[in-house]
Design an enzyme around this catalytic site. Sequence first.
Site, short mmCIF file in Angstrom:
data_model
loop_
_atom_site.label_atom_id
_atom_site.label_comp_id
_atom_site.label_asym_id
_atom_site.label_seq_id
_atom_site.Cartn_x
_atom_site.Cartn_y
_atom_site.Cartn_z
CD GLU A 154 -12.15 -34.96 75.24
OE1 GLU A 154 -11.73 -35.93 74.10
OE2 GLU A 154 -11.42 -35.10 76.32
CD GLU A 262 -10.91 -35.22 82.11
OE1 GLU A 262 -9.80 -35.51 81.59
OE2 GLU A 262 -12.22 -35.17 81.67
#
Length: 359
Positions: A154, A262
Amino acid sequence: MRKCALALLSLLAFAHTAICQDYKGLKDYYRDYFPAGVSVAPQSVAPGDEAVLIRKNFASLTAENVMKPQPIHPEENRYNWEPADQIVNFAQANGLKMRGHTLCWHNQTPKWFFEDKDGNPVSRELLLQRLRDHIYAVVGRYKGKVYAWDVVNEAISEQPDQMYRPTKWYQVLGEEYIAKAFEYAHEADPDALLFYNDFDTEKPAKRDHIYSMLKGLLNKGVPIHGVGLQGHWSIYDNLTAAGLEESITRFASLGLTVQITELDISIYPKDWNRKERRASDTTSFTPEKEQLQIDKYKMIFNVLRKHKDKVSGVTFWNISDRKSWLDTFPIKGRKDYPLLFDEALRPKKAFWEVVDFEK
């Protein structure tokens, strides 16, 4: 004592029978496509019904939390290996692939990384040394056991007009920290596959920024092998087959393998802002919401199967609706139902739609 032991064995045998109903595991349906994986906590791989479900349905494991910097390296000169070791040992004992998550992230990284011994902001040189030492220690411990790592997590901003997330890593090191993390990981284990991992990768602006970053790093010879599309989606998302395909093909055009790292599909609108639960926050898994979830899962897996030449893994974020990270995020105490198995670990209708493709 003997009665208690017999009762426990009976309970485990019942759980095994209940879970191992007459159906093929998810991993078996997708054997010719990609490994089906799941994120786990140490307690999930202890003897019990969750461990039985894992062995039946999944071919790959990811440590949900215990390999992140804060849990595994809480103090500069102390590592907490045992929880991660439990998961890696379970994977090894059961012939499962193992993914490492995650080496460099702005969240769940202890503040000592960013302070010197006097509590002052860390210097550039010291932070790079700490990043290197951390990656060498963690990757080195699991060399040959972890086949792939989410190296940087991220790093790209959600703001369309901003490239990099203004984290402490970025504030001290600039964008160079990303390349360095991959270089250190490759040095620590030259055989491991190294991934950049992020969410909202299907949104055009963020996708473009990630693509630009990865292309630039690859042009410089930085060892990156794959990109992880996190897949924290909602039944209300405007995720489309075309949008997901665009992300997969765009990143694959760089010569990178793609994984959904995820995956879960919340029954609530996506919201990244934590808040307290209100009386009006209902938790009902209605037939209407269930159908929206079925449709979304079916669409996603149709796309993934279509692009099996580019997709090398799909990992669900948690095992079942019994317990998931979305039960407390973003609304504290709210129950969610985001996965393919229900609270009793039985396959949901969405499961059967996801595997109903064999002719």
